[in-house]
Design a protein around this motif. Sequence first.
Motif, PDB file in Angstrom:
ATOM      1  N   VAL A   1       0.855  -1.194   0.000  1.00  0.00           N
ATOM      2  CA  VAL A   1       0.000   0.000   0.000  1.00  0.00           C
ATOM      3  C   VAL A   1       0.887   1.239   0.000  1.00  0.00           C
ATOM      4  O   VAL A   1       1.747   1.399   0.877  1.00  0.00           O
ATOM      5  CB  VAL A   1      -0.932   0.033   1.235  1.00  0.00           C
ATOM      6  N   ASN A   2       0.687   2.084  -0.995  1.00  0.00           N
ATOM      7  CA  ASN A   2       1.460   3.321  -1.069  1.00  0.00           C
ATOM      8  C   ASN A   2       0.760   4.431  -0.292  1.00  0.00           C
ATOM      9  O   ASN A   2      -0.351   4.841  -0.633  1.00  0.00           O
ATOM     10  CB  ASN A   2       1.628   3.759  -2.530  1.00  0.00           C
TER      11      ASN A   2
ATOM     12  N   SER B   1       2.629   0.150 -10.866  1.00  0.00           N
ATOM     13  CA  SER B   1       2.644   1.577 -10.534  1.00  0.00           C
ATOM     14  C   SER B   1       1.534   1.898  -9.537  1.00  0.00           C
ATOM     15  O   SER B   1       0.377   1.556  -9.770  1.00  0.00           O
ATOM     16  CB  SER B   1       2.471   2.426 -11.794  1.00  0.00           C
ATOM     17  N   LEU B   2       1.905   2.535  -8.445  1.00  0.00           N
ATOM     18  CA  LEU B   2       0.940   2.931  -7.417  1.00  0.00           C
ATOM     19  C   LEU B   2       0.914   4.454  -7.342  1.00  0.00           C
ATOM     20  O   LEU B   2       1.968   5.095  -7.206  1.00  0.00           O
ATOM     21  CB  LEU B   2       1.329   2.344  -6.058  1.00  0.00           C
ATOM     22  N   LYS B   3      -0.264   5.022  -7.403  1.00  0.00           N
ATOM     23  CA  LYS B   3      -0.401   6.473  -7.426  1.00  0.00           C
ATOM     24  C   LYS B   3      -0.101   7.098  -6.063  1.00  0.00           C
ATOM     25  O   LYS B   3      -0.140   6.438  -5.031  1.00  0.00           O
ATOM     26  CB  LYS B   3      -1.798   6.867  -7.893  1.00  0.00           C
ATOM     27  N   ALA B   4       0.155   8.398  -6.097  1.00  0.00           N
ATOM     28  CA  ALA B   4       0.443   9.154  -4.882  1.00  0.00           C
ATOM     29  C   ALA B   4      -0.836   9.401  -4.086  1.00  0.00           C
ATOM     30  O   ALA B   4      -1.941   9.420  -4.634  1.00  0.00           O
ATOM     31  CB  ALA B   4       1.082  10.494  -5.244  1.00  0.00           C
ATOM     32  N   VAL B   5      -0.669   9.588  -2.795  1.00  0.00           N
ATOM     33  CA  VAL B   5      -1.782  10.050  -1.960  1.00  0.00           C
ATOM     34  C   VAL B   5      -1.993  11.536  -2.280  1.00  0.00           C
ATOM     35  O   VAL B   5      -1.036  12.314  -2.303  1.00  0.00           O
ATOM     36  CB  VAL B   5      -1.466   9.875  -0.464  1.00  0.00           C
ATOM     37  N   PRO B   6      -3.219  11.971  -2.527  1.00  0.00           N
ATOM     38  CA  PRO B   6      -3.450  13.370  -2.896  1.00  0.00           C
ATOM     39  C   PRO B   6      -3.295  14.317  -1.711  1.00  0.00           C
ATOM     40  O   PRO B   6      -3.304  13.905  -0.550  1.00  0.00           O
ATOM     41  CB  PRO B   6      -4.900  13.360  -3.400  1.00  0.00           C
TER      42      PRO B   6
ATOM     43  N   GLY C   1      -6.216  13.170   2.867  1.00  0.00           N
ATOM     44  CA  GLY C   1      -4.920  13.009   2.213  1.00  0.00           C
ATOM     45  C   GLY C   1      -3.855  13.736   3.014  1.00  0.00           C
ATOM     46  O   GLY C   1      -3.970  13.897   4.238  1.00  0.00           O
ATOM     47  N   TYR C   2      -2.823  14.192   2.328  1.00  0.00           N
ATOM     48  CA  TYR C   2      -1.765  14.938   3.014  1.00  0.00           C
ATOM     49  C   TYR C   2      -2.205  16.388   3.230  1.00  0.00           C
ATOM     50  O   TYR C   2      -2.806  17.004   2.350  1.00  0.00           O
ATOM     51  CB  TYR C   2      -0.466  14.892   2.212  1.00  0.00           C
TER      52      TYR C   2
ATOM     53  N   ALA D   1      -6.517   4.261   1.870  1.00  0.00           N
ATOM     54  CA  ALA D   1      -5.891   4.073   0.561  1.00  0.00           C
ATOM     55  C   ALA D   1      -6.890   3.505  -0.439  1.00  0.00           C
ATOM     56  O   ALA D   1      -7.712   2.637  -0.108  1.00  0.00           O
ATOM     57  CB  ALA D   1      -4.695   3.141   0.687  1.00  0.00           C
ATOM     58  N   GLY D   2      -6.815   3.990  -1.662  1.00  0.00           N
ATOM     59  CA  GLY D   2      -7.690   3.509  -2.720  1.00  0.00           C
ATOM     60  C   GLY D   2      -7.046   2.394  -3.524  1.00  0.00           C
ATOM     61  O   GLY D   2      -5.886   2.014  -3.296  1.00  0.00           O
ATOM     62  N   ALA D   3      -7.786   1.875  -4.485  1.00  0.00           N
ATOM     63  CA  ALA D   3      -7.286   0.776  -5.309  1.00  0.00           C
ATOM     64  C   ALA D   3      -6.060   1.189  -6.114  1.00  0.00           C
ATOM     65  O   ALA D   3      -5.177   0.359  -6.380  1.00  0.00           O
ATOM     66  CB  ALA D   3      -8.394   0.296  -6.249  1.00  0.00           C
TER      67      ALA D   3
END
Length: 369
Positions: A126-127, A188-193, A202-203, A235-237
């Motif tokens: 999990v990113n 590829s795992l996307k960034a947390v917004p 998020g952040y 965290a999302g998919a």
Amino acid sequence: MRNVKISKLIAATTAATLLFSTTTVFAADTGDTGDTSTDTEITDPGNANGELSGSGNLEGYVDKKVFRIVLPTTNVNFTLDPQGLLNAADEDTYSLGSGAIYFENAPTTDGGSATYSNKSDDIKFVNKSSYAVKVGLAVTLDTGDISLVKSADISSATAPALNLGLLKDADTTATDIDNVSFKSTPASLKAVPEVSDTVTEGYKLAGSTTDPGDGTPESTNGMYYSYKLTDGYTAGADQTVTYKLTGSCNDVAGWAKIDKAVTAKIAWTVTDATAPSITGTTYSRSASNTYALENITNDIKSIEVSNDGKAPIGTVPTAAYTVDENKTTLTIDGTKNTIIGTGGVGNVRYFIVTFVDNSKLVFSVNVTA
């Protein structure tokens, strides 16, 4: 007597006049909003020059590039059961027949016993970083005298054979682990917004006058700043990737001679998806090999080959590799590069790429014939 009274009247009238005049002056000063204590008013044009001075203090700086990953702690132990002995002894616990591979799975209830199936528990990443990452898996096997084959070949194998596969997310068909040094295509795992008018979790940048006690420096104005995940973030998919191991074996007489356990080691790499990278999984000595370049701006000065990713054993000839005009693809011609050699087949080899600014990138490949 009359003069005295007149004198007293004149004095009283004069005092009243002075008192009234003073009150009038004060009222006029109070209502003059154009006059402030910091303004300077002049009437001589020759003195209209001047300057103001001040200082700008840095309030502080918060690094918004936060690395935070949840890594797996999965048990990937498995048992090979060519003859279906476990199923014959305990059909309720071991539901598969001959040629089965049983992975030990976590109990389905608190305090319960382990369960067994032909799939491992989730190998989940999990990113939670503020930037995108890539996750790659490397599976290293020691199968001894057992052949490692593809799923399609397991039923036709005449000697003891094993198939292992890798399932990703909702895949129903596994990718064959067809090499004792297998490397997956990175996910590829996307960034947390970041929290904004349209993003609630998020952040988030925050400040407090209370020292958190974690070494955060105090700002010029006595504040302590942080850049952290909000408590409600989930965290999302697109920030998660999940793998499973699966597999099977065959049932032939040769298994009676097998006395060594199969060992498997799963390693992973997590890299910054926004940083320069070179992605590839295989290398053929008899064909051209292409690798994806991302965020590459410099030209390549040299490419070296290494057995361990550190010490070079030789340099790839410049005639053996090319880079496209947009710096998105690196091509290495296996027929022109003799450095890897026949000893590299079936093993992992590393390319050490040096750019013109002397920065380096290392990527590994599984070598085939």
